[in-house]
Design an enzyme around this catalytic site. Structure first.
Site, PDB file in Angstrom:
ATOM      1  N   GLU A 253      -7.471   3.190  -5.741  1.00 56.38           N
ATOM      2  CA  GLU A 253      -8.647   3.124  -4.864  1.00 56.38           C
ATOM      3  C   GLU A 253      -8.097   3.078  -3.445  1.00 56.38           C
ATOM      4  OE1 GLU A 253     -11.665   3.377  -5.748  1.00 56.38           O
ATOM      5  OE2 GLU A 253     -11.925   2.584  -7.759  1.00 56.38           O
ATOM      6  N   CYS A 287     -13.903   0.074   3.026  1.00 58.81           N
ATOM      7  CA  CYS A 287     -13.414   1.406   2.650  1.00 58.81           C
ATOM      8  C   CYS A 287     -14.547   2.427   2.716  1.00 58.81           C
ATOM      9  CB  CYS A 287     -12.778   1.374   1.273  1.00 58.81           C
ATOM     10  SG  CYS A 287     -13.846   0.639   0.021  1.00 58.81           S
TER      11      CYS A 287
HETATM   12  P1  NDP Z   1      -2.411  -1.826   2.318  1.00 58.20           P
HETATM   13  O1  NDP Z   1      -2.228  -0.485   1.722  1.00 58.20           O
HETATM   14  O2  NDP Z   1      -1.653  -2.173   3.543  1.00 58.20           O
HETATM   15  O3  NDP Z   1      -2.022  -2.973   1.239  1.00 58.20           O
HETATM   16  C1  NDP Z   1      -2.634  -3.040  -0.021  1.00 58.20           C
HETATM   17  C2  NDP Z   1      -1.784  -3.937  -0.923  1.00 58.20           C
HETATM   18  O4  NDP Z   1      -0.590  -3.255  -1.312  1.00 58.20           O
HETATM   19  C3  NDP Z   1      -1.336  -5.238  -0.274  1.00 58.20           C
HETATM   20  O5  NDP Z   1      -1.410  -6.294  -1.220  1.00 58.20           O
HETATM   21  C4  NDP Z   1       0.094  -4.911   0.099  1.00 58.20           C
HETATM   22  O6  NDP Z   1       0.905  -6.051   0.287  1.00 58.20           O
HETATM   23  C5  NDP Z   1       0.519  -4.122  -1.128  1.00 58.20           C
HETATM   24  N1  NDP Z   1       1.749  -3.349  -0.984  1.00 58.20           N
HETATM   25  C6  NDP Z   1       2.401  -2.973   0.146  1.00 58.20           C
HETATM   26  N2  NDP Z   1       3.491  -2.219  -0.158  1.00 58.20           N
HETATM   27  C7  NDP Z   1       3.521  -2.121  -1.522  1.00 58.20           C
HETATM   28  C8  NDP Z   1       4.403  -1.468  -2.446  1.00 58.20           C
HETATM   29  N3  NDP Z   1       5.465  -0.753  -2.058  1.00 58.20           N
HETATM   30  N4  NDP Z   1       4.133  -1.573  -3.768  1.00 58.20           N
HETATM   31  C9  NDP Z   1       3.063  -2.273  -4.201  1.00 58.20           C
HETATM   32  N5  NDP Z   1       2.196  -2.915  -3.367  1.00 58.20           N
HETATM   33  C10 NDP Z   1       2.422  -2.838  -2.042  1.00 58.20           C
HETATM   34  O7  NDP Z   1      -3.981  -2.016   2.535  1.00 58.20           O
HETATM   35  P2  NDP Z   1      -4.774  -3.095   3.401  1.00 58.20           P
HETATM   36  O8  NDP Z   1      -4.590  -4.459   2.825  1.00 58.20           O
HETATM   37  O9  NDP Z   1      -4.480  -2.889   4.852  1.00 58.20           O
HETATM   38  O10 NDP Z   1      -6.284  -2.661   3.088  1.00 58.20           O
HETATM   39  C11 NDP Z   1      -6.987  -1.733   3.833  1.00 58.20           C
HETATM   40  C12 NDP Z   1      -7.036  -0.392   3.141  1.00 58.20           C
HETATM   41  O11 NDP Z   1      -7.585  -0.534   1.852  1.00 58.20           O
HETATM   42  C13 NDP Z   1      -7.945   0.585   3.874  1.00 58.20           C
HETATM   43  O12 NDP Z   1      -7.307   1.821   3.979  1.00 58.20           O
HETATM   44  C14 NDP Z   1      -9.163   0.688   2.959  1.00 58.20           C
HETATM   45  O13 NDP Z   1      -9.837   1.904   3.065  1.00 58.20           O
HETATM   46  C15 NDP Z   1      -8.538   0.501   1.614  1.00 58.20           C
HETATM   47  N6  NDP Z   1      -9.544   0.067   0.649  1.00 58.20           N
HETATM   48  C16 NDP Z   1      -9.971   0.945  -0.311  1.00 58.20           C
HETATM   49  C17 NDP Z   1     -10.977   0.583  -1.186  1.00 58.20           C
HETATM   50  C18 NDP Z   1     -11.446   1.508  -2.265  1.00 58.20           C
HETATM   51  O14 NDP Z   1     -12.095   1.037  -3.190  1.00 58.20           O
HETATM   52  N7  NDP Z   1     -11.179   2.795  -2.219  1.00 58.20           N
HETATM   53  C19 NDP Z   1     -11.641  -0.717  -1.089  1.00 58.20           C
HETATM   54  C20 NDP Z   1     -11.095  -1.563  -0.055  1.00 58.20           C
HETATM   55  C21 NDP Z   1     -10.085  -1.165   0.782  1.00 58.20           C
HETATM   56  P3  NDP Z   1       1.011  -6.732   1.756  1.00 58.20           P
HETATM   57  O15 NDP Z   1      -0.310  -7.344   2.045  1.00 58.20           O
HETATM   58  O16 NDP Z   1       2.058  -7.734   1.546  1.00 58.20           O
HETATM   59  O17 NDP Z   1       1.383  -5.627   2.701  1.00 58.20           O
END
Ligand code: NDP
Length: 504
Positions: A253, A287
């Protein structure tokens, strides 16, 4: 104050095998209240050994959970939902303090968690497979629905409990164990949420905090069996790549850049109110936020004027006060968003209101809700996710142009259309390339309907019966009760079925 005490107590904790424990990690991240910039706790960057322990416990718990009958599972999940409802004030306050959105929004989010869990507690026991017509006399052929094993749920910061519940509810109801890696920005709230699951078997639902390394280790492990990811596109690609190595199923997602089309037949005041909500809810950090507003030429000026007035009327401030909009989640996010606005202005967009930090709020990561007019299709702001409180409004000549621009995008999450014309409704519904289309009803979810995107917005679905299938797999079973000899196709082959010599 009681909630702040919880932030102190949970600092540096993980939730493993049914209990909170202090992490042995030497690295940690500060937890900062985005409305006050006060440091209110810290979270551990869990060690590799802690990640591995959680995986091992999850596998043990999953095997036992999968043997429990479906009625008991459902009852235990309903109890979780009831626990969540009781914890609503605490969880909502914690979420507001940790990521900033108004209490009204966090309180609503907590209830959405409970309803999704109740929904899946029941629907998961409806259907455990399919019986097909046997292809052989006397045999019985059917499928069994089975869990995938240990599901890793990787969460973003913007809806930390609801999005987790959508995944965890379906995963656990279908017999999986779940390990959540919350966002660094909402880890304490997620740890607090674990309390509600205390009645489940130890190890079935665990929370491991930390940065990307922790998430990556969970994805790469051969002992986790599925990854449900919600977050940005680049992180989603990294997760999908890591999972591809082991052919591990993934739900991705990812980001959205949703169009919001307004046609002259729509009641303008309602369309403006819908757009205000869709653009500024959760400070635009949704999102499915309205990120590209396409308005018919004949109503463009009135729409922009009314949207500007609506944006100006919104109250900004600490989410625990009487406000409509809280701060952005972090200093880094606000700076990134200010760059997006500056770039739009440099490309020719006109700021009608907002565009800066509110003067009456010198502390905290606040931004005024912004309306941009004279926005044109090739500007960067219409082609990338802004993820902040901005409504860029672009003029279109007719529905054809609106639909063409809506689809000229690498994203495909949601789309909203305001119209009361039935032909326009039918065309938009069929022609828009998105996972969800809302006609006059922006940003609505339904536990019973599938949520998810197309194109770079992701793959797979959560919620609804579709979301249940995301977390289980089919096994084909064929039974011959009599263990009969299958002379018609086993060895030895009949001579008359050999290649007919001399046929050519
Ligand atoms: P990120 O992509 O920065 O982070 C998402 C998660 O992935 C965090 O827990 C992050 O950890 C983790 N992460 C980072 N690197 C890795 C890796 N290499 N392997 C596995 N996990 C990893 O997203 P945001 O938290 O900034 O959220 C915002 C984004 O989410 C927006 O783009 C939004 O559109 C999207 N989103 C999409 C939705 C949907 O349903 N399509 C719903 C809600 C949001 P850490 O926090 O430690 O960096």
């Amino acid at each position: 104050m009681a909630t702040l005490k919880q932030f102190t107590e949970l600092s540096g904790s993980l939730y493993i095998d049914g209990a909170y424990c202090k992490s042995a990690a030497s690295d940690s991240f500060e937890v900062i209240d985005p409305a006050t910039e006060a440091v209110i706790g810290h979270i551990a960057d869990a060690t590799d050994a802690e990640v591995d322990t959680a995986i091992e416990r999850a596998n043990q718990a999953q095997r036992a959970w999968n043997r429990i009958n479906m009625l008991s599972r459902a009852e235990q999940l309903h109890e979780v939902a009831s626990n969540i409802r009781k914890l609503q004030p605490l969880l909502a306050e914690a979420m507001t303090r940790e990521m900033g959105k108004p209490y009204k929004e966090t309180a609503d989010e907590v209830l959405w968690c409970a309803s999704a869990i109740d929904y899946y507690a029941e629907t998961a026991r409806n259907n455990q497979g399919r019986i097909m017509g046997s292809s052989v006399d006397g045999q019985f052929h059917f499928t069994l629905k089975e869990p995938l094993g240990v599901v890793v749920s990787i969460q973003p910061f913007n809806y930390p409990l609801c999005l987790l519940s959508w995944q965890a509810a379906a995963a656990m109801a279908t017999g999986n164990a779940v390990i959540v890696k919350p966002s660094e920005l909402t880890s304490i709230t997620t740890l607090l949420f674990m309390q509600a699951f205390g009645n489940l078997p130890d190890g079935l639902f665990q929370c491991i905090t930390g940065g990307g390394r922790v998430g990556a280790r969970l994805c790469e492990s051969r002992d986790t069996h599925m990854v449900a990811f919600t977050g940005g596109i680049e992180t989603g690609k990294a997760v999908a790549r890591a999972c591809a190595e082991n052919f591990k199923p993934t739900l991705i997602e990812a980001s959205g850049n949703d169009p919001f089309i307004v046609m002259p037949s729509a009641p303008l005041d309602r369309a403006v109110r819908g757009a205000t909500f869709a653009a500024y809810l959760n400070c635009g950090q949704v999102c499915t936020s309205a990120e590209r507003i396409y308005v018919h030429d004949s109503i463009y000026e009135s729409f922009v004027e009314q949207l500007t007035a609506a944006a100006r009327s919104l109250r900004i401030g600490n989410g625990l006060d009487k406000v409509d909009i809280g701060p952005m989640v972090s200093r880094r996010e606000r700076e990134r968003f200010e760059g997006v606005l500056a770039n739009a202005v440099s490309e020719g967009a006109k700021i009608m209101t907002g565009g800066k930090r509110p003067e009456h709020l010198p502390g905290g990561w606040f931004m005024e809700p912004t309306v941009l007019a004279e926005v044109t299709p090739d500007m960067a702001i219409l082609n990338n996710e802004s993820f902040g409180p901005v409504a860029p409004v672009c003029r279109v000549a007719d529905l054809d142009e609106a639909l063409e621009l809506a689809n000229r995008s690498s994203y495909g999450l949601g789309a909203t259309v305001y119209t009361t014309d039935m032909n326009e409704t039918m065309r938009a519904m069929r022609e828009i390339e998105a996972g969800m289309v809302w006609i006059n009803a922006p940003l609505l979810d339904n536990d019973a309907g599938p949520f998810g995107g197309r194109k770079m917005s992701g793959m797979g679905r959560e919620l609804g019966p579709e979301g249940l299938e995301t977390f289980r797999q089919n096994k084909l079973v064929m039974i011959d009760p009599g263990a009969s000899a299958q002379d018609f196709w086993w060895f030895p082959y009949a001579d008359e079925e050999s290649y007919p010599v001399g046929r050519n």
